[in-house]
Design an enzyme around this catalytic site. Structure first.
Site: not given
Ligand SMILES: NC(=O)c1ccc[n+]([C@@H]2O[C@H](COP(=O)([O-])OP(=O)(O)OC[C@H]3O[C@@H](n4cnc5c(N)ncnc54)[C@H](OP(=O)(O)O)[C@@H]3O)[C@@H](O)[C@H]2O)c1
Length: 318
Positions: A85, A112, A160, A190, A194, A221
């Site tokens: 966590d 990630n 990031s 945020y 990042k 995404v």
């Molecule tokens: N999606 C986009 O458009 C986008 C754009 C730029 C950057 N990113 C970056 O890409 C990465 C992946 O994002 P995603 O879009 O795949 O998001 P996501 O589906 O929300 O995945 C985030 C993951 O982080 C975990 N998490 C959050 N808080 C946590 C904690 N306290 N302890 C342990 N795990 C935790 C979540 O676990 P739970 O399932 O338990 O909540 C989930 O597995 C992130 O770093 C995000 O900032 C994403």
């Protein structure tokens, strides 16, 4: 966009490759784990909820079997659930100790997991939640796993975001942006986390040139859980959902395409410590330049020093 098929496949019976990823149960992380597994890696899938991670691992194994049927180059790896966590630094220490006891090396560490644009909240460690979950906890995890990474010239990848550009002048990390309206200041929090993530990678590349340290913006995404705080808001949530769908339609990539930049950083033999250390990659695996602030080494050093002191004050010597 890089084709995962062009990246090396390993046979675990011949060479044991180990990766550890935070947030591997959802969104971009889910597909990152899938491809690492297909490429023969033993993957530690770290998450805070065992039911969610175990369900994801079952889904990944089923999808990998479906994709790899009769493919002679694929020797699937293995998946191990590890509780972490990121909002609790003791949990980070415990997870790191578990890996240090079990493994002699770590080929790839992928930081990630993240939360995005959530309401202001302070963790039990006394940090703002986005700063801790997205940056500080990963800093601590990486420092603890450093000996394992160093023992095999491993790779460290930090997720990031293009959102880091919102930090247009350097903000000391003690600035917590606890102001209203949250819908504006949460984005600055945020962006700060990042930007710090990219600065961390730059400092790691200088301090530990025996590793390959890279940061990533995965692309926009829009169908991951990252946006769920906004889409689940009563009444206005539907408008945010529609807005994100429109943005995704014009500018977005799929969840799987979102993992390609990370995969390239983790696996590509074309990337090397000598010429690529500290670089930033974006959607699909293209090299790009982060913001002036994220690139500035004086600011990166200030961020590093602040973080080390804050961790020491809380009993986490790094
Ligand atoms: N999606 C986009 O458009 C986008 C754009 C730029 C950057 N990113 C970056 O890409 C990465 C992946 O994002 P995603 O879009 O795949 O998001 P996501 O589906 O929300 O995945 C985030 C993951 O982080 C975990 N998490 C959050 N808080 C946590 C904690 N306290 N302890 C342990 N795990 C935790 C979540 O676990 P739970 O399932 O338990 O909540 C989930 O597995 C992130 O770093 C995000 O900032 C994403």
């Amino acid at each position: 966009m890089i084709d995962p098929d062009t990246l090396p496949y390993y046979n675990p019976a011949v060479e044991r490759k180990i990766a550890l990823i935070t947030g591997g149960n959802s969104g971009i992380g889910w597909y990152t784990v899938l491809h690492l597994y297909l490429h023969g890696f033993c993957v530690y899938v770290c998450g805070r909820n065992s039911a969610r991670v175990n369900k994801a691992m079952k889904g990944i194994i089923a999808e990998a079997r479906r994709r790899s049927a009769d493919d002679p180059k694929v020797f699937m790896g293995s998946l191990i659930y590890l509780h972490i966590d990121l909002a609790d630094l003791r949990s980070v220490e415990k997870a790191a100790q578990t890996v240090l006891k079990r493994e002699m090396k770590l080929d790839v560490l992928i930081n990630n997991a993240a939360v995005m644009a959530t309401p202001y909240q302070v963790t039990k460690d006394g940090f703002e939640i986005q700063l801790q979950a997205n940056y500080i906890a990963h800093f601590l995890l990486s420092m603890r796993l450093l000996p394992l990474l160093q023992s095999c010239h491993g790779r460290l990848i930090m997720l990031s975001s293009v959102g880091h550009n919102l930090e247009f002048i350097y903000w000391a990390l003690s600035q917590d942006w606890n102001y209203r309206p949250n819908c504006i200041f949460t984005w600055l929090r945020y962006a700060m986390a990042k930007t710090a993530s990219i600065q961390f990678v730059k400092m790691m590349a200088i301090k530990y040139p025996d590793l390959l340290c890279l940061s990533v913006h995965p692309g926009l995404v829009m169908n991951t859980n990252l946006f769920s705080y906004w889409t689940r808001l009563p009444i206005v949530g539907i408008f945010f959902w529609m807005l994100f769908q429109i943005v995704g339609f014009f500018f977005g990539v799929s969840n799987e395409e979102g993992c390609l930049a990370t995969l390239k950083c983790a696996l590509s033999p074309q990337l090397s410590r000598d010429k690529d250390n500290g670089k930033y990659f974006v959607t699909g695996g293209r090299e790009a330049k982060p913001s002036y602030i994220a690139n500035n080494l004086d600011d990166a050093a200030s961020t590093w020093i602040w973080t080390v002191h804050q961790l020491r004050d809380r009993g986490h010597n790094v």
